[in-house]
Design a protein around this motif. Sequence first.
Motif, mmCIF file in Angstrom:
data_model
loop_
_atom_site.group_PDB
_atom_site.id
_atom_site.type_symbol
_atom_site.label_atom_id
_atom_site.label_comp_id
_atom_site.label_asym_id
_atom_site.label_seq_id
_atom_site.Cartn_x
_atom_site.Cartn_y
_atom_site.Cartn_z
ATOM 1 N N PHE A 41 1.061 -1.210 0.001
ATOM 2 C CA PHE A 41 0.033 -0.010 0.069
ATOM 3 C C PHE A 41 0.819 1.383 0.039
ATOM 4 O O PHE A 41 0.646 2.430 -0.817
ATOM 5 N N TYR A 42 1.909 1.360 0.660
ATOM 6 C CA TYR A 42 2.923 2.333 0.930
ATOM 7 C C TYR A 42 3.507 2.377 -0.432
ATOM 8 O O TYR A 42 3.708 3.722 -0.934
ATOM 9 N N GLY A 45 1.367 4.355 -2.849
ATOM 10 C CA GLY A 45 1.287 5.874 -2.477
ATOM 11 C C GLY A 45 2.808 6.578 -2.898
ATOM 12 O O GLY A 45 2.521 7.514 -3.432
ATOM 13 N N HIS A 48 2.432 6.613 -6.954
ATOM 14 C CA HIS A 48 1.667 7.876 -7.330
ATOM 15 C C HIS A 48 2.119 9.172 -6.939
ATOM 16 O O HIS A 48 1.564 10.075 -7.812
ATOM 17 N N ASP A 91 -4.087 4.844 7.264
ATOM 18 C CA ASP A 91 -4.906 4.449 5.865
ATOM 19 C C ASP A 91 -5.330 5.766 5.226
ATOM 20 O O ASP A 91 -4.952 5.645 4.113
ATOM 21 N N VAL A 92 -6.031 6.513 5.977
ATOM 22 C CA VAL A 92 -6.699 7.754 5.310
ATOM 23 C C VAL A 92 -5.578 8.598 4.736
ATOM 24 O O VAL A 92 -5.531 9.070 3.834
ATOM 25 N N THR A 95 -3.793 7.248 1.693
ATOM 26 C CA THR A 95 -4.554 7.537 0.618
ATOM 27 C C THR A 95 -4.738 9.017 0.073
ATOM 28 O O THR A 95 -4.594 9.300 -1.122
ATOM 29 N N CYS A 96 -4.557 9.798 1.130
ATOM 30 C CA CYS A 96 -4.663 11.296 0.757
ATOM 31 C C CYS A 96 -3.544 11.935 -0.091
ATOM 32 O O CYS A 96 -3.565 12.447 -1.023
ATOM 33 N N TRP A 98 -1.256 9.600 -1.694
ATOM 34 C CA TRP A 98 -1.661 8.908 -3.090
ATOM 35 C C TRP A 98 -2.245 9.785 -4.136
ATOM 36 O O TRP A 98 -1.675 10.066 -4.980
ATOM 37 N N ALA A 99 -3.481 10.156 -3.620
ATOM 38 C CA ALA A 99 -4.249 10.812 -4.631
ATOM 39 C C ALA A 99 -3.869 12.353 -4.765
ATOM 40 O O ALA A 99 -3.910 12.967 -5.946
#
Lengths: 272, 244
Positions: A41-42, A45, A48, A91-92, A95-96, A98-99
């Motif tokens: 997951f990292y 991140g 991206h 987690d959040v 994701t933040c 990443w996007a």
Amino acid sequence: MEFLEALSRHTFLQNALLAAVLAPLGCGMIGTLVVVKRLSFYTGGIAHSLLAGLGLAHLLRFPPMLGALAAALAAALLIGYIHSRWRQQEDVLVTCLWASGVALGVLFLSRTPHYGVDLLSYLFGNILLVSRTDLWLMAGLDFCILVLVVGLHRRFSALLLDEEFAAARGLCVEAYYLLLLCLVSLTVVVLVQIVGMVLLLALVTLPAATSLLFARSLTQAMVGACVLGVLLTCAGLALSYQPNLPTGSCIVLLCALSYLGAGLLCRLRASG
Amino acid sequence: MKALASEAPLVDLVGVDFTYGAEPVLQDVHLQVGAGESLGVIGPNGGGKSTLLRLILGLLSPDRGRIRLFDGPPGSGRTLIGYMPQHIALPRDFPATVESVVRSGRIGCKPAVAARDERAIVHESLELAGFTRGTRWRLNRLSGGELQRVLLARALACRPRLLLLDEPITYIDPGGVKIFDLLEHCSWLSAIIAVSHDISFISEHFRRVACVNRELVCHDTSALDGRLMEQLYGVPVRLIRHQH
């Protein structure tokens, strides 16, 4: 066979083949650590958020790979900080990051003339566009990764197996965790040219995960992941050339097939 | 007894408080463990047993009070402790052999020894821990008890002065444990502290017992009785729940 013929004629294809050998090497070593420590997951991140660096570099007319490297390292340090201080919201927050990375990158690129082609090749990669300079950069980053992973092998292994025990033995766990994330960002920068940031997660994790099904030690898993990664990337390149298919997609699908096949084999062997 | 009465205690906690967030976990804890001693620590889940071990290891710092380890600050003596954590946290699919896991217990050992001597130490540690299976086995082939012996061997591999064990008998058959012979056998080992939820195990094997439920009270194991347990665990019904 047409591929082999073309290989002797075209320099761009020779570069692509060299890239197909160089890129999966660092990726095999770090991918193994990523899979064992469950960092994919990292990794996504980091992959991206480097678009922000690429975009800014284009806008300011810096070498894009330098921008990517800076952004990836910054993202790694930020994720390390989030992991140690904000674990509840990890987690959040990732994701933040990443996007936001992608959003910033697109924003920067939209302000740069003729950005369309670049954006697509960063998202999905284009191994046929790899230049000599890129190859030297890949070789250099591979070398850095190799030296650090071999030199710190026992420490990384202790960190991966049991963080608390490693800390009790006086290992500075947070520093090694950060270093590991920085190594992930180097790997990601190498791979973004080959398969692009959307697909590179597969090339980081799948050969390593396949190799881990059979390996008895971390070293064995790394060697296996490197060999498998090189084979799959070269095969993907060769397969995609003649019918003119997107190379990154071919490579990633081969990785997925090999992982699923190996997993199935293991299941059958265990039950039979 | 290896102890000399005049020696400073190996572990010395004076008035230690520790808080997780707003929740006080340990309050005004005083504890001395000297050379030659074995101390059992019991108490309900969440009572602060594992926190106590982490404070001694220097992985946590107290909010108030003082901790001394081998007559120095906790960080400096850390590598002289053999620590066996609960084995549930260990990733069983980790690609490593028994031998390499035990060898990782030697990280931070000074001076470093030659590879051949290190291998000898690893094998001796496995023997001391009563591990009899293949040293080239991968972790995922081991049973829970075997894995725990490997972790005990890893704790012994640094030739520690102090052994800290977190729930050492969860999977090991209590009859087969020779943990307490280690104090007799190993000249380098001076003290053992073990945390366990199993009161009968502690009272059988330890002379001294510390009951931890936010506060810490030390007793002779002979003093453990129903009344004391009720004080420690609250109502007797809860005591039964913790024992299975």
